[in-house]
Design an enzyme around this catalytic site. Structure first.
Site, PDB file in Angstrom:
ATOM      1  N   ASP A  28       0.825  -1.219   0.000  1.00  0.00           N
ATOM      2  CA  ASP A  28       0.000   0.000   0.000  1.00  0.00           C
ATOM      3  C   ASP A  28       0.851   1.257   0.000  1.00  0.00           C
ATOM      4  OD1 ASP A  28      -2.275  -1.714   0.281  1.00  0.00           O
ATOM      5  OD2 ASP A  28      -1.852  -1.824   2.422  1.00  0.00           O
ATOM      6  N   HIS A  47      -4.351  -2.279  -6.256  1.00  0.00           N
ATOM      7  CA  HIS A  47      -3.750  -0.980  -6.552  1.00  0.00           C
ATOM      8  C   HIS A  47      -4.874   0.008  -6.822  1.00  0.00           C
ATOM      9  CE1 HIS A  47       0.088  -2.893  -6.714  1.00  0.00           C
ATOM     10  NE2 HIS A  47      -0.288  -3.689  -7.685  1.00  0.00           N
TER      11      HIS A  47
HETATM   12  P1  GDP Z   1      -0.313  -0.047  -3.776  1.00  0.00           P
HETATM   13  O1  GDP Z   1      -0.851  -1.382  -3.394  1.00  0.00           O
HETATM   14  O2  GDP Z   1       1.104   0.149  -3.375  1.00  0.00           O
HETATM   15  O3  GDP Z   1      -0.580   0.272  -5.211  1.00  0.00           O
HETATM   16  O4  GDP Z   1      -1.101   1.032  -2.920  1.00  0.00           O
HETATM   17  P2  GDP Z   1      -2.687   1.193  -2.794  1.00  0.00           P
HETATM   18  O5  GDP Z   1      -3.238   1.663  -4.067  1.00  0.00           O
HETATM   19  O6  GDP Z   1      -3.304   0.002  -2.174  1.00  0.00           O
HETATM   20  O7  GDP Z   1      -2.765   2.309  -1.663  1.00  0.00           O
HETATM   21  C1  GDP Z   1      -2.242   3.572  -1.791  1.00  0.00           C
HETATM   22  C2  GDP Z   1      -3.356   4.586  -1.547  1.00  0.00           C
HETATM   23  O8  GDP Z   1      -2.794   5.874  -1.426  1.00  0.00           O
HETATM   24  C3  GDP Z   1      -4.345   4.695  -2.676  1.00  0.00           C
HETATM   25  O9  GDP Z   1      -5.607   5.025  -2.183  1.00  0.00           O
HETATM   26  C4  GDP Z   1      -3.787   5.824  -3.548  1.00  0.00           C
HETATM   27  O10 GDP Z   1      -4.788   6.470  -4.315  1.00  0.00           O
HETATM   28  C5  GDP Z   1      -3.251   6.731  -2.485  1.00  0.00           C
HETATM   29  N1  GDP Z   1      -2.054   7.505  -2.844  1.00  0.00           N
HETATM   30  C6  GDP Z   1      -1.021   7.114  -3.627  1.00  0.00           C
HETATM   31  N2  GDP Z   1      -0.054   8.069  -3.605  1.00  0.00           N
HETATM   32  C7  GDP Z   1      -0.501   9.052  -2.785  1.00  0.00           C
HETATM   33  C8  GDP Z   1       0.051  10.296  -2.319  1.00  0.00           C
HETATM   34  O11 GDP Z   1       1.171  10.663  -2.648  1.00  0.00           O
HETATM   35  N3  GDP Z   1      -0.696  11.036  -1.449  1.00  0.00           N
HETATM   36  C9  GDP Z   1      -1.934  10.639  -1.034  1.00  0.00           C
HETATM   37  N4  GDP Z   1      -2.580  11.427  -0.184  1.00  0.00           N
HETATM   38  N5  GDP Z   1      -2.491   9.474  -1.449  1.00  0.00           N
HETATM   39  C10 GDP Z   1      -1.781   8.706  -2.307  1.00  0.00           C
END
Ligand code: GDP
Length: 425
Positions: free
Chosen positions: A18, A46
């Site tokens: 995440d 994701h």
């Molecule tokens: P992954 O599994 O690594 O792809 O991560 P996820 O998608 O499960 O979780 C990351 C969450 O953080 C998601 O809801 C994204 O939309 C959000 N997100 C990603 N980058 C950023 C950021 O730089 N700032 C904020 N506030 N949210 C972010």
């Protein structure tokens, strides 16, 4: 980035997942020809913002919104029901899908899901924190040579024979050992798989051979699902996933020869994890709640609230030593904008000893008490910042501190969930 490196790029999380890898893959994919998924199943998720709408992908590689050639390779597993939902979502939004699923990929079966739920319930407090979508049991069957592979969808007679051999045993285990009633029959299971085979046929092929032919010729981007600390061997076992997540597992999982890689290590500016397991920098207090609230820390797959805490540098160093990052992305920096002071764990106290490395024994990790340094907060909204120069001095100091402790070039700073909320260095 790809123009600098004529070698496959892999995006890997440095913590417990995440970290925001999906957003980065979506951003990077425009410069690549092929985007591949090589590990995990729909226990990974994701989240990508596409035209203002939040899209959760569990199976299809995050490069889909950049309309790239997508591959799912043998190290991954998938649930046809989930894949179908994602295909329907893409069709609804008129997003073309150029997908190739390797013949060798294993299918998550309905009995895997039932077993996952039943076994977690039995383990009680010692549960691994599985999201109960059957991935661990699917990998168990794969490793024990009792799985159904994508190739079987193309041969109905073989599929029928395999199900006939497997189903009665699975049913007996579920009903007699776990006490769970199986409500579907062997025939229903077979017919459902035949239904999927008709839809999925056009996406099936030898992804591994195609990748091998294209390494060094085409620009290939691999997105790592889950993250380093969830690796089934080197993570916080047993609070891990059932497969390897390290960069080195790419070669076997994608079926390509070992070759130099460009490794983008993704570090969330603080730490989160879902489910059970040791987490020394966890903040079970107001600060943890603030991280949870500002970071919207709700798991993409299970909807569970993520546990939140400060950055744990020893695990980041460990992730770097296992994966050898070539470049870093620091994500969710915007979330820290509300704090006056930001603690960063630099080492641990274990009994009378101070250690700066992640310990090899999970029980020792559970005994680690973090030793913090305290960084000054910036207390300004940085979500609209698009250049490093514009960042407040304290935010620059925070990211530089992480970068210098690894001595790896910092390439991306993410300050929001949208693709363009990114500082590219
Ligand atoms: P992954 O599994 O690594 O792809 O991560 P996820 O998608 O499960 O979780 C990351 C969450 O953080 C998601 O809801 C994204 O939309 C959000 N997100 C990603 N980058 C950023 C950021 O730089 N700032 C904020 N506030 N949210 C972010």
């Amino acid at each position: 980035m790809s123009t600098q490196f004529n070698r496959p790029t892999i995006v890997v999380g440095a913590q417990w997942g995440d970290e925001g890898k999906g957003k980065l893959v979506d951003l990077l994919a425009k410069d690549f020809d092929i985007v591949g998924r090589f590990n995990g199943g729909n226990n990974a998720g994701h989240t990508i913002i596409y035209r203002g709408e939040q899209c959760k992908l569990h199976t299809i590689p995050s490069g889909v919104f950049q309309r790239k050639k997508l591959v799912i390779t043998q190290g991954a597993v998938f649930d046809p029901e989930v894949l179908l939902t994602e295909i329907e979502f893409l069709q609804k939004h008129r997003i073309p899908l150029d997908l190739l699923i390797d013949y060798r990929v294993h299918l998550v079966m309905p009995y895997h899901k039932l077993m996952d739920g039943a076994s977690e319930a039995r383990k009680g407090k010692r549960a691994a924190g599985s999201v109960k979508v059957g991935i661990g049991f699917c990998y168990e069957d794969r490793n024990n040579r009792a799985g159904i592979r994508v190739e079987d969808l193309l041969y109905p007679m073989i599929l029928k024979e395999k199900i006939a051999a497997l189903f009665p045993l699975k049913k007996a285990i579920l009903e007699k050992v776990y006490g769970v009633r199986v409500t579907f029959s062997e025939t229903e299971l077979y017919e459902r798989l035949i239904f999927f085979s008709k839809i999925l046929k056009k996406y099936i092929g030898d992804a591994s051979t195609i990748l091998r032919k294209n390494v060094g010729k085409k620009k290939i981007l691999f997105e790592g699902a889950m993250a380093t600390m969830l690796d089934s061997s080197f993570g916080t076992y047993p609070y891990t996933v059932a497969n390897n997540t390290l960069v080195s597992s790419l070669f076997i999982s994608a079926g390509i020869r070992p070759c130099p890689l460009h490794v983008l290590g993704v570090i969330k500016a603080y730490t989160t994890r879902v489910g059970h397991g040791p987490f020394p920098t966890e903040q079970q207090n107001e600060q943890g709640k603030t991280l949870q609230q500002y970071g919207r820390e709700v798991a993409a797959t299970s909807g569970r609230i993520r546990r939140c805490g400060w950055l744990d540098l020893p695990i980041i160093r460990y992730a770097h030593s296992l994966n050898r990052f070539s470049a870093l992305a620091i994500t969710k920096l915007d979330v820290l904008s509300v704090f006056d002071t930001i603690p960063v764990c630099v080492s641990y106290q274990v009994g009378k000893k101070v250690i700066s490395e992640f310990p090899a024994i999970t029980h020792d990790y559970a005994r680690c008490v973090p030793i913090y340094i305290y960084m000054k907060g910036w207390k300004k909204d940085i979500s609209k910042v698009r250049t490093f120069k514009e960042l407040p001095a304290e935010a620059k100091a925070y990211v530089r501190f992480i970068q210098h402790s690894l001595s790896v070039p910092l390439k991306f700073i993410s300050v929001g969930a949208e693709r363009n909320a990114t500082i590219i260095l």
